[in-house]
Design an enzyme around this catalytic site. Sequence first.
Site, mmCIF file in Angstrom:
data_model
loop_
_atom_site.group_PDB
_atom_site.id
_atom_site.type_symbol
_atom_site.label_atom_id
_atom_site.label_comp_id
_atom_site.label_asym_id
_atom_site.label_seq_id
_atom_site.Cartn_x
_atom_site.Cartn_y
_atom_site.Cartn_z
ATOM 1 N N THR A 292 44.461 -54.610 74.312
ATOM 2 C CA THR A 292 43.881 -53.740 75.340
ATOM 3 C C THR A 292 44.580 -53.982 76.674
ATOM 4 O OG1 THR A 292 41.757 -53.487 74.262
ATOM 5 C CG2 THR A 292 41.749 -53.360 76.667
ATOM 6 N N HIS B 85 38.657 -51.037 63.615
ATOM 7 C CA HIS B 85 38.334 -52.258 64.382
ATOM 8 C C HIS B 85 36.974 -52.771 63.907
ATOM 9 C CE1 HIS B 85 38.123 -55.319 67.286
ATOM 10 N NE2 HIS B 85 38.586 -54.681 68.344
ATOM 11 N N ASN C 46 35.648 -58.836 66.531
ATOM 12 C CA ASN C 46 35.446 -59.190 67.942
ATOM 13 C C ASN C 46 34.131 -58.739 68.577
ATOM 14 O OD1 ASN C 46 37.897 -60.332 67.597
ATOM 15 N ND2 ASN C 46 39.066 -58.809 68.740
ATOM 16 N N TYR D 195 32.253 -56.042 68.207
ATOM 17 C CA TYR D 195 31.987 -54.626 68.495
ATOM 18 C C TYR D 195 31.055 -54.034 67.430
ATOM 19 C CZ TYR D 195 35.519 -55.526 71.978
ATOM 20 O OH TYR D 195 36.199 -56.070 73.029
ATOM 21 N N ASN E 82 32.425 -61.792 72.476
ATOM 22 C CA ASN E 82 31.422 -60.825 72.935
ATOM 23 C C ASN E 82 30.016 -61.161 72.447
ATOM 24 O OD1 ASN E 82 33.116 -59.033 74.493
ATOM 25 N ND2 ASN E 82 34.082 -58.499 72.547
HETATM 26 C C1 8OZ Z 1 40.266 -57.785 75.623
HETATM 27 C C2 8OZ Z 1 39.737 -56.972 76.602
HETATM 28 C C3 8OZ Z 1 39.117 -55.804 76.239
HETATM 29 C C4 8OZ Z 1 39.029 -55.444 74.913
HETATM 30 C C5 8OZ Z 1 39.195 -56.855 71.413
HETATM 31 C C6 8OZ Z 1 39.656 -54.617 72.115
HETATM 32 O O1 8OZ Z 1 38.793 -57.980 71.720
HETATM 33 C C7 8OZ Z 1 39.469 -55.864 72.489
HETATM 34 C C8 8OZ Z 1 39.562 -56.264 73.925
HETATM 35 C C9 8OZ Z 1 40.181 -57.443 74.297
HETATM 36 O O2 8OZ Z 1 39.326 -56.509 70.256
#
Ligand code: 8OZ
Length: 358
Positions: free
Chosen positions: A24, A174, A177, A179, A234
């Site tokens: 990103t 994806h 991480n 999400y 996250n």
């Molecule tokens: C860093 C900053 C924002 C998004 C991920 C898409 O961790 C990201 C991401 C990484 O997969």
Amino acid sequence: MKLFTSFRLGDLELPNRIVMAPLTRNRATHDADAANELMARYYTQRASAGLIVAEASPISQEGQGYIWTPGCYTDAQVEGWRKVTSAVHKAGGRMFLQIWHVGRVSHVSLQPNNGAPVSSSPIQAEAKTYVASGFEPTSAPRALETAEIPRVLADYEHAARCAKAAGFDGVEIHGANGYLIEQFLKDGCNKRTDKYGGSIENRCRFALEVVDTVLKVWDKQKVGIRISPVTPANGISDSNPQPLYNHFVGELNKRGLVYIHVVEGATGGARDVAPFDYGALRKAFSGAYMANNGYRRDMAEEAIASGRADLVAFGRPFISNPDLVERLRNDAPIAKWDLQTLYGGGEKGYIDYPTMAG
Ligand code: 8OZ
């Protein structure tokens, strides 16, 4: 060295085992969240990678969690990505797009009508996101209703079609991480009592429906997925990730995906953050195993030579070394990346990193 041998990935012939991981960088246009000429230059500079996985691309406005990330759901965004794929192809490269729904890792300022982000359950992520004013805590999410899930799947389908129209060679879902897909997979977040929560089978249901939806659009040999079984990224967690991922990867195998892209350990951090047997995933999956996280030249060579992995994805080293493949081939020094210019901004710290030749 085995790292520089070719590899057949579906119908693509990769000239080496080195993959540019999705990164990103928040360089999309500010009016349309569309990829642009600057991004085309950045990716073209890196076209010697065996495969580029383009940065995470939101499937919808609801799926966006950070400002200026390039989406893949409007005509302008398809046009933007088309500039990138045609430049990369002209330079001899191959490129997948990582399609992305952030779920709760978002902020009301980025959401349709400034509404709450969506997730499996109404639990706020202990994480920051990047918005117009800089880094901010994520907003409190609401739980998706069972009846809304087909609409989210339809957004995945639309984005998958847009990725095809934009000229990508394939897509990476994806699923890593912290999400949305992980918010369903992992029990630290998923507290649902419908058919999408509870048992391992139920927690895998949403992810597998996403996979099946993308497979309506793309041939299975052009679809990969990124997973991160033990990452705390996250604010995500699971009480028992090994059986969860053994089951999940077994289901992916039945669907014949072309690769699993595995973040081993904490994303961008310690590889040994929690015990996990990645070999079990390798064994459960007959497609390609793409390893990621903190790999250096010797480790990558060992992973390929031993057969532990087919491909190795490098992230941050590709930011500051457009010719990373040549540098690894020559065992040349790897330039350090500048943390100040990772997210947002323009050419500086983006397309101005020199090659060895200068
Ligand atoms: C860093 C900053 C924002 C998004 C991920 C898409 O961790 C990201 C991401 C990484 O997969």
